[in-house]
Design an enzyme around this catalytic site. Structure first.
Site, PDB file in Angstrom:
ATOM      1  N   TYR A 147       0.837  -1.211   0.000  1.00 41.35           N
ATOM      2  CA  TYR A 147       0.000   0.000   0.000  1.00 41.35           C
ATOM      3  C   TYR A 147       0.871   1.260   0.000  1.00 41.35           C
ATOM      4  O   TYR A 147       0.641   2.199  -0.768  1.00 41.35           O
ATOM      5  CB  TYR A 147      -0.906  -0.040   1.231  1.00 41.35           C
ATOM      6  CG  TYR A 147      -1.930   1.049   1.343  1.00 41.35           C
ATOM      7  CD1 TYR A 147      -3.189   0.914   0.758  1.00 41.35           C
ATOM      8  CD2 TYR A 147      -1.675   2.217   2.069  1.00 41.35           C
ATOM      9  CE1 TYR A 147      -4.149   1.904   0.888  1.00 41.35           C
ATOM     10  CE2 TYR A 147      -2.628   3.207   2.193  1.00 41.35           C
ATOM     11  CZ  TYR A 147      -3.870   3.044   1.610  1.00 41.35           C
ATOM     12  OH  TYR A 147      -4.817   4.033   1.741  1.00 41.35           O
ATOM     13  N   TYR A 179      -5.429   8.904   9.009  1.00 39.21           N
ATOM     14  CA  TYR A 179      -6.390   7.850   9.384  1.00 39.21           C
ATOM     15  C   TYR A 179      -7.780   8.471   9.534  1.00 39.21           C
ATOM     16  O   TYR A 179      -8.017   9.288  10.419  1.00 39.21           O
ATOM     17  CB  TYR A 179      -5.928   7.136  10.659  1.00 39.21           C
ATOM     18  CG  TYR A 179      -4.786   6.180  10.380  1.00 39.21           C
ATOM     19  CD1 TYR A 179      -3.514   6.664  10.113  1.00 39.21           C
ATOM     20  CD2 TYR A 179      -4.998   4.811  10.331  1.00 39.21           C
ATOM     21  CE1 TYR A 179      -2.463   5.787   9.820  1.00 39.21           C
ATOM     22  CE2 TYR A 179      -3.961   3.927  10.048  1.00 39.21           C
ATOM     23  CZ  TYR A 179      -2.699   4.425   9.788  1.00 39.21           C
ATOM     24  OH  TYR A 179      -1.672   3.570   9.498  1.00 39.21           O
TER      25      TYR A 179
HETATM   26  N1  CAA Z   1       2.819   0.630  14.729  1.00 41.88           N
HETATM   27  C1  CAA Z   1       3.607   0.020  15.641  1.00 41.88           C
HETATM   28  N2  CAA Z   1       3.585  -1.296  15.872  1.00 41.88           N
HETATM   29  C2  CAA Z   1       2.712  -2.024  15.175  1.00 41.88           C
HETATM   30  C3  CAA Z   1       1.862  -1.464  14.212  1.00 41.88           C
HETATM   31  C4  CAA Z   1       1.936  -0.085  14.025  1.00 41.88           C
HETATM   32  N3  CAA Z   1       1.141   0.547  13.166  1.00 41.88           N
HETATM   33  N4  CAA Z   1       1.126  -2.446  13.666  1.00 41.88           N
HETATM   34  C5  CAA Z   1       1.507  -3.584  14.281  1.00 41.88           C
HETATM   35  N5  CAA Z   1       2.446  -3.342  15.184  1.00 41.88           N
HETATM   36  C6  CAA Z   1       3.095  -4.278  16.080  1.00 41.88           C
HETATM   37  C7  CAA Z   1       2.065  -5.058  16.911  1.00 41.88           C
HETATM   38  O1  CAA Z   1       1.629  -4.309  18.046  1.00 41.88           O
HETATM   39  C8  CAA Z   1       2.839  -6.296  17.274  1.00 41.88           C
HETATM   40  O2  CAA Z   1       3.755  -5.992  18.299  1.00 41.88           O
HETATM   41  P1  CAA Z   1       3.818  -6.913  19.596  1.00 41.88           P
HETATM   42  O3  CAA Z   1       4.156  -8.282  19.079  1.00 41.88           O
HETATM   43  O4  CAA Z   1       4.896  -6.263  20.423  1.00 41.88           O
HETATM   44  O5  CAA Z   1       2.452  -6.815  20.217  1.00 41.88           O
HETATM   45  C9  CAA Z   1       3.672  -6.555  16.018  1.00 41.88           C
HETATM   46  O6  CAA Z   1       3.755  -5.290  15.319  1.00 41.88           O
HETATM   47  C10 CAA Z   1       3.032  -7.588  15.105  1.00 41.88           C
HETATM   48  O7  CAA Z   1       1.701  -7.138  14.834  1.00 41.88           O
HETATM   49  P2  CAA Z   1       0.464  -8.124  14.773  1.00 41.88           P
HETATM   50  O8  CAA Z   1       0.451  -9.062  15.959  1.00 41.88           O
HETATM   51  O9  CAA Z   1      -0.766  -7.299  14.545  1.00 41.88           O
HETATM   52  O10 CAA Z   1       0.867  -8.982  13.502  1.00 41.88           O
HETATM   53  P3  CAA Z   1      -0.075  -9.653  12.478  1.00 41.88           P
HETATM   54  O11 CAA Z   1       0.817 -10.385  11.533  1.00 41.88           O
HETATM   55  O12 CAA Z   1      -1.175 -10.366  13.169  1.00 41.88           O
HETATM   56  O13 CAA Z   1      -0.766  -8.396  11.719  1.00 41.88           O
HETATM   57  C11 CAA Z   1      -0.837  -6.379  10.477  1.00 41.88           C
HETATM   58  C12 CAA Z   1       0.041  -7.472  11.079  1.00 41.88           C
HETATM   59  C13 CAA Z   1      -1.827  -6.992   9.473  1.00 41.88           C
HETATM   60  C14 CAA Z   1       0.088  -5.442   9.745  1.00 41.88           C
HETATM   61  C15 CAA Z   1      -1.646  -5.654  11.581  1.00 41.88           C
HETATM   62  O14 CAA Z   1      -0.785  -5.336  12.656  1.00 41.88           O
HETATM   63  C16 CAA Z   1      -2.243  -4.375  11.075  1.00 41.88           C
HETATM   64  O15 CAA Z   1      -3.277  -4.396  10.412  1.00 41.88           O
HETATM   65  N6  CAA Z   1      -1.614  -3.219  11.388  1.00 41.88           N
HETATM   66  C17 CAA Z   1      -2.079  -1.931  10.945  1.00 41.88           C
HETATM   67  C18 CAA Z   1      -1.492  -1.554   9.607  1.00 41.88           C
HETATM   68  C19 CAA Z   1      -2.059  -0.224   9.205  1.00 41.88           C
HETATM   69  O16 CAA Z   1      -1.775   0.790   9.833  1.00 41.88           O
HETATM   70  N7  CAA Z   1      -2.887  -0.182   8.154  1.00 41.88           N
HETATM   71  C20 CAA Z   1      -3.536   0.996   7.754  1.00 41.88           C
HETATM   72  C21 CAA Z   1      -4.903   0.653   7.208  1.00 41.88           C
HETATM   73  S1  CAA Z   1      -5.880   2.099   6.911  1.00 41.88           S
HETATM   74  C22 CAA Z   1      -5.258   2.736   5.527  1.00 41.88           C
HETATM   75  O17 CAA Z   1      -4.450   2.197   4.847  1.00 41.88           O
HETATM   76  C23 CAA Z   1      -5.802   4.067   5.116  1.00 41.88           C
HETATM   77  C24 CAA Z   1      -4.725   5.071   5.042  1.00 41.88           C
HETATM   78  O18 CAA Z   1      -4.368   5.492   3.949  1.00 41.88           O
HETATM   79  C25 CAA Z   1      -4.154   5.602   6.299  1.00 41.88           C
END
Ligand code: CAA
Length: 241
Positions: A147, A179
């Site tokens: 993305y 966001y």
């Molecule tokens: N910042 C800091 N740390 C983060 C993070 C973030 N944004 N996202 C995940 N982490 C951390 C988690 O807290 C976790 O740490 P711990 O093990 O210490 O708890 C570690 O990274 C692994 O994360 P997950 O357990 O969630 O791992 P997963 O494989 O199950 O999922 C993921 C990974 C799919 C990326 C999920 O974390 C996620 O969806 N994160 C958000 C990503 C994001 O910000 N997407 C934006 C969508 S909205 C959009 O795109 C619109 C726009 O233009 C802004």
């Protein structure tokens, strides 16, 4: 005479707010959507805005879809490239399909939509192209290699087309929303959203789709004729460029 605007992904989320704001500002609006017939039909019934189904990742579908809208409403003068998808995964878990789907829609989709309307805009000496990029195209984001790359690519395309279009009266600008409280953002795991993301937003809240829509209406207007190749960051202070 009112101008014709196409908003891709214009029936839901930020796109729906943009379609409505442009209609309220006097444009003849056509909203495209990829798959959710139910939401699109409800949007049409609520707003009276025409809805058109095609996949922006398919070049020929864009050519045909735009031709249909032009036959109905007239030449497209405003194009809002808003359609976008996420397939979030940490890079080590990301599949080639996750990568391709996002690049095809979020980056190639902009080529597919802009290329067919560009010659007409050049001939008529007027055009507005507004690309909805993202804060995550500016700063990168864990879990969004696909993305972030696509949205950064949108900014490169914006800057180049701005230079190519300027002498023909076409402006091309980008908006980088932060966001915003849409389904896409609500799909982020609640713990990540509440503990990792919202605390990073200095204004202390998610944005509203209408806050992005108002930027689009301004960029589409005659008042914005000297603004091209620019990026409006609307992210509550989360990332200061
Ligand atoms: N910042 C800091 N740390 C983060 C993070 C973030 N944004 N996202 C995940 N982490 C951390 C988690 O807290 C976790 O740490 P711990 O093990 O210490 O708890 C570690 O990274 C692994 O994360 P997950 O357990 O969630 O791992 P997963 O494989 O199950 O999922 C993921 C990974 C799919 C990326 C999920 O974390 C996620 O969806 N994160 C958000 C990503 C994001 O910000 N997407 C934006 C969508 S909205 C959009 O795109 C619109 C726009 O233009 C802004």
């Amino acid at each position: 005479m009112s101008r014709v605007a196409i908003v891709t992904g214009g029936t839901r989320g930020i796109g729906a707010a943009i379609s409505i704001a442009l209609k309220d500002a006097g444009y003849k609006v056509a909203a495209s959507y990829a798959g959710n017939d139910e939401k699109a039909n409800a949007f049409k019934a609520e707003t009276g805005i025409s809805v058109h189904k095609w996949d922006v990742a398919d070049y020929q579908a864009c050519v045909d879809g735009i031709a249909g809208i032009e036959a109905e409403l007239g030449p497209v003068e405003v194009l809002v490239n808003n359609a976008g998808i996420t397939r979030d995964a940490m890079f080590h878990k990301m599949t080639p399909e996750n990568w391709k789907d996002v690049i095809d829609t979020n980056l190639t989709g902009l080529f597919n939509m802009t290329h067919p309307v560009w010659p007409g805009m050049r001939e008529r000496g007027f055009g507005r192209v507004i690309n909805i990029s993202s804060i995550n195209g500016q700063k990168g984001q864990m879990g969004q290699a696909n993305y972030s790359a696509s949205k950064a690519g949108d900014l490169g395309l914006t800057k180049t087309l701005a230079q190519e279009g300027a002498a023909k009266g076409i402006t091309v600008n980008a908006i980088c929303p932060g966001y915003i409280g849409t389904e896409m953002v609500r799909a982020v795991p609640e713990k990540v959203l509440n503990e990792r993301i919202i605390p990073q937003i200095p204004v202390g809240r998610l944005g509203e789709p209408e806050e992005i829509a108002r930027c689009v209406v301004f960029l589409a207007s005659d008042d914005a004729g000297f603004i091209t190749g620019s990026t409006i960051s609307a992210n509550g202070g989360q990332f200061v460029v």
